[in-house]
Design a protein around this motif. Structure first.
Motif, short mmCIF file in Angstrom:
data_model
loop_
_atom_site.label_atom_id
_atom_site.label_comp_id
_atom_site.label_asym_id
_atom_site.label_seq_id
_atom_site.Cartn_x
_atom_site.Cartn_y
_atom_site.Cartn_z
N GLU A 5 -8.35 3.19 6.53
CA GLU A 5 -7.68 2.10 7.15
C GLU A 5 -6.42 1.76 6.37
N GLN A 6 -6.65 1.81 5.15
CA GLN A 6 -5.54 1.46 4.04
C GLN A 6 -4.54 2.82 4.21
N ALA B 275 -3.60 3.55 -1.63
CA ALA B 275 -4.57 3.47 -0.44
C ALA B 275 -5.77 4.30 -0.88
N SER B 276 -7.08 3.63 -0.71
CA SER B 276 -8.28 4.34 -0.86
C SER B 276 -9.25 4.49 0.33
N THR B 277 -8.75 4.12 1.43
CA THR B 277 -9.60 4.18 2.46
C THR B 277 -8.80 4.56 3.57
N GLN C 293 2.85 -1.96 7.69
CA GLN C 293 1.97 -3.30 6.95
C GLN C 293 2.12 -4.54 8.00
N ALA D 171 -2.17 2.15 7.14
CA ALA D 171 -1.24 0.88 7.23
C ALA D 171 -0.17 1.27 6.49
N ILE D 172 -0.17 2.31 5.85
CA ILE D 172 1.09 2.83 4.93
C ILE D 172 2.40 2.94 6.02
N VAL E 216 0.82 -1.18 0.02
CA VAL E 216 0.21 0.04 -0.04
C VAL E 216 1.06 1.25 -0.01
#
Length: 132
Positions: free
Chosen positions: A67-68, A63-65, A75, A71-72, A14
């Motif tokens: 949460e994502q 990343a598109s959310t 992970q 996480a960057i 991500v």
């Protein structure tokens, strides 16, 4: 079961920005850009791979959310995430130093080989590793 043949083709990583990630992996780590396909709506299918790899690629996934985005760079919860094997540790280590790669420690000789932990542009931890 003996006729089954499998391999990991890609692993998703991500990222915040496709172009920044492509630049880091191709310019700083000398990876190849295997594919960059526009999927529409701001999404792309971006694959990068180390030189002379066995076919496993990194899929750079924007990343598109929320949460994502969180996480960057983390992970795996702070553990080493990926292991970059090399046939010449000191060549690659020196090149990475010149390219401004951030190392978390000094290289060390272990029973299994020479290793050092480094970070990608987002802080994910990697091992650069030459096995004995």
């Amino acid at each position: 079961m003996t006729n089954i043949k499998q391999h990991i083709g890609s692993m998703a990583l991500v990222v915040k920005n496709y172009d920044d990630a492509i630049a880091f992996y191709t310019q700083k780590l000398s990876f190849y850009l295997v594919e960059d396909t526009d999927l529409g709506n701001g999404k792309r299918w971006v694959l990068v791979s180390p030189p002379n790899s066995n076919g496993t690629n990194l899929l750079l996934a924007k990343a598109s959310t929320p949460e994502q985005l969180e996480a960057i760079g983390n992970q795996t919860g702070g553990r080493v995430f990926l292991f970059l094997h090399t046939n010449d540790f000191w060549r690659d280590y020196k090149t990475m130093q010149k390219n401004g790669i951030r190392f978390n420690e000094q290289p060390c000789e272990e029973a299994y080989g020479t290793v050092v932990v480094f970070e990608d542009l987002y802080g994910n931890k990697w091992d650069l590793l030459q096995l004995v």
